[in-house]
Scaffold this motif. Structure first.
Motif, PDB file in Angstrom:
ATOM      1  N   LYS A   3       0.921  -1.162   0.291  1.00 44.79           N
ATOM      2  CA  LYS A   3      -0.128  -0.025  -0.015  1.00 44.79           C
ATOM      3  C   LYS A   3       0.739   1.189  -0.027  1.00 44.79           C
ATOM      4  O   LYS A   3       0.310   2.380  -0.265  1.00 44.79           O
ATOM      5  CB  LYS A   3      -0.829   0.052   1.203  1.00 44.79           C
ATOM      6  CG  LYS A   3      -0.075   0.205   2.496  1.00 44.79           C
ATOM      7  CD  LYS A   3      -1.249   0.051   3.785  1.00 44.79           C
ATOM      8  CE  LYS A   3      -0.494   0.073   4.950  1.00 44.79           C
ATOM      9  NZ  LYS A   3      -1.420  -0.007   6.149  1.00 44.79           N
ATOM     10  N   ALA A  42      -9.542  -0.315  -0.565  1.00 43.54           N
ATOM     11  CA  ALA A  42      -9.676  -0.138   0.944  1.00 43.54           C
ATOM     12  C   ALA A  42      -8.190  -0.430   1.445  1.00 43.54           C
ATOM     13  O   ALA A  42      -7.950   0.424   2.614  1.00 43.54           O
ATOM     14  CB  ALA A  42     -10.566  -1.321   1.310  1.00 43.54           C
ATOM     15  N   ALA A  43      -7.326  -1.217   0.794  1.00 48.11           N
ATOM     16  CA  ALA A  43      -5.892  -1.310   1.467  1.00 48.11           C
ATOM     17  C   ALA A  43      -5.259   0.188   1.217  1.00 48.11           C
ATOM     18  O   ALA A  43      -4.359   0.450   2.095  1.00 48.11           O
ATOM     19  CB  ALA A  43      -5.285  -2.569   0.443  1.00 48.11           C
ATOM     20  N   CYS A  45      -6.376   2.918   1.539  1.00 49.16           N
ATOM     21  CA  CYS A  45      -6.912   3.919   2.568  1.00 49.16           C
ATOM     22  C   CYS A  45      -6.579   3.675   4.103  1.00 49.16           C
ATOM     23  O   CYS A  45      -6.720   4.424   4.915  1.00 49.16           O
ATOM     24  CB  CYS A  45      -8.529   3.861   2.509  1.00 49.16           C
ATOM     25  SG  CYS A  45      -9.119   4.605   0.921  1.00 49.16           S
ATOM     26  N   GLY A  46      -6.007   2.563   4.215  1.00 46.31           N
ATOM     27  CA  GLY A  46      -5.431   2.142   5.646  1.00 46.31           C
ATOM     28  C   GLY A  46      -3.862   2.772   5.898  1.00 46.31           C
ATOM     29  O   GLY A  46      -3.266   3.206   5.038  1.00 46.31           O
ATOM     30  N   GLY A  47      -3.995   3.002   7.315  1.00 46.02           N
ATOM     31  CA  GLY A  47      -2.758   3.538   7.686  1.00 46.02           C
ATOM     32  C   GLY A  47      -2.397   4.680   7.160  1.00 46.02           C
ATOM     33  O   GLY A  47      -3.129   5.859   7.183  1.00 46.02           O
ATOM     34  N   GLN A  52      -8.159   8.068   0.760  1.00 43.45           N
ATOM     35  CA  GLN A  52      -8.891   8.012   2.013  1.00 43.45           C
ATOM     36  C   GLN A  52     -10.462   7.693   1.519  1.00 43.45           C
ATOM     37  O   GLN A  52     -10.586   8.166   0.371  1.00 43.45           O
ATOM     38  CB  GLN A  52      -8.993   9.581   2.662  1.00 43.45           C
ATOM     39  CG  GLN A  52      -9.054  10.623   1.740  1.00 43.45           C
ATOM     40  CD  GLN A  52      -8.745  12.016   2.458  1.00 43.45           C
ATOM     41  OE1 GLN A  52      -9.343  12.161   3.485  1.00 43.45           O
ATOM     42  NE2 GLN A  52      -7.820  12.783   1.873  1.00 43.45           N
TER      43      GLN A  52
END
Length: 361
Positions: A3, A42-43, A45-47, A52
């Motif tokens: 990501k 979704a991946a 948007c993580g961390g 976003q």
């Protein structure tokens, strides 16, 4: 690729970031057509990922806080996604420049955010913490979420395209905004600006307030009288300008007509006694059915009946009554001047009118 791997401009799985806001805020369905799965989105948007997800199924393709316009586009994409059941809802009336590929469906911005797009200075652009009202058909099963507040309607109006966004007409956005306001001064400020700024006519606004059942609210009652007086004063000013701009004969302004020794026939805004021609500004709300305040509807119908009876009486006496609306005076002044001039010229071919007394109003 993880990501944190910088996206490749050539990769079909990573849409290119451009200056076009429509390409910086995309729905899951739009990303899918570009080769990006929901899982990958979704991946990312993580961390500390580069994207976003401000709303369910909506993605902003950069890590910075969304701009005001990006928040509006995200709200439209959330509210405009196709119904999960596949059932068709009541069709909206898209604006003339609506983009079927936008993903906004039948949704349109309304309320204070819409008024800001219409140019209302008393409705500042929504702050990051402010809710955004989005108008959708009543049959939509979506719910309000995050900063998106859904406003449901049995019939949606024709959207206007402002800055590439579908926006409710000013009068509908005004009613939706007032529905959420409790401050009489704020309500009055919006209503007065609607007239002074030429955004909408008072009669149309009153109709929308009636439809929304807002005319009985104290904060609205306190503002409507000032609002209507402001609208009438502006309409009278347009009528004065019409007479002088198009060199019409000077009439008697704001007078009452009376039969000699008889009752009052009613007031008119301008009267040419030699030609027996009267002009009446029609500032009443359009005569349409629908929900609203019961007492207002009864009073409204009574005013319509009284105006119609007065006009018929004057015409039976040989007086020509020309009705001019504030909107026509504003948008088609030359045409309305022709209407008045034609009525004055036609007086020579009519039977003489009954003698009436002209009194100051």
């Amino acid at each position: 690729m993880t990501k944190n791997t910088p996206p490749s401009a050539a990769s079909p799985c990573h849409p290119r970031i451009t200056a076009d806001l429509r390409q910086r805020v995309l729905s899951a369905a739009q990303l899918k057509t570009r080769g990006v799965s929901v899982a990958e989105a979704a991946a990312r948007c993580g961390g500390d990922g580069p994207w976003q997800q401000p709303l369910p199924g909506v993605y902003v393709l950069h890590p910075e806080p969304p701009t005001g316009e990006e928040r509006l586009r995200a709200a439209l994409l959330y509210a405009g996604r196709p119904p999960a059941s596949g059932r068709r809802s009541v069709p909206a009336q898209p604006g003339p420049e609506a983009d079927p590929e936008s993903g906004y469906g039948e949704a349109m911005i309304t309320g204070l955010a819409a008024l800001a797009l219409h140019g209302f200075t008393t409705a500042p652009p929504p702050a990051p913490a402010d809710a955004v009202d989005v108008l959708v058909p009543r049959t939509r099963r979506l719910r309000s979420v995050g900063y998106v507040r859904l406003v449901r309607s049995a019939g949606t109006p024709r959207a206007e395209q402002l800055r590439g966004l579908p926006v409710a007409p000013a009068e509908r956005a005004l009613a939706d905004a007032i529905a959420g306001l409790g401050d009489p001064l704020a309500v009055r400020g919006l209503l007065i600006e609607a007239v002074r700024g030429g955004h909408c006519e008072p009669a149309v606004v009153v109709r929308e307030l009636s439809r929304a059942k807002l005319l009985g609210r104290p904060q609205v009652v306190a503002a409507v009288d000032s609002f209507l007086a402001e609208g009438r004063a502006l309409a009278e000013g347009r009528l004065y300008d019409l007479v002088r701009t198009y060199d019409l004969p000077e009439p008697l302004w704001n007078v009452e007509l009376r039969l000699p020794g008889g009752p009052l026939l009613g007031g008119v805004d301008a009267y040419w006694p030699e030609q027996a021609v009267a002009v009446e500004l029609d500032t009443r709300a359009p005569r349409r059915g629908g929900p609203g305040n019961g007492r207002y509807r009864e009073e409204h119908e009574a005013r319509w009946s009284a105006c119609a009876a007065r006009r018929e009486h004057l015409e039976r006496l040989g007086i020509t009554v020309v009705h001019l609306t504030p909107r026509k005076l504003r948008d088609a002044g030359e045409q309305q001047a022709v209407v008045v001039r034609t009525a004055l010229m036609a007086a020579a071919d009519r039977e003489p009118a009954a003698q009436v007394m002209v009194l100051p109003r």
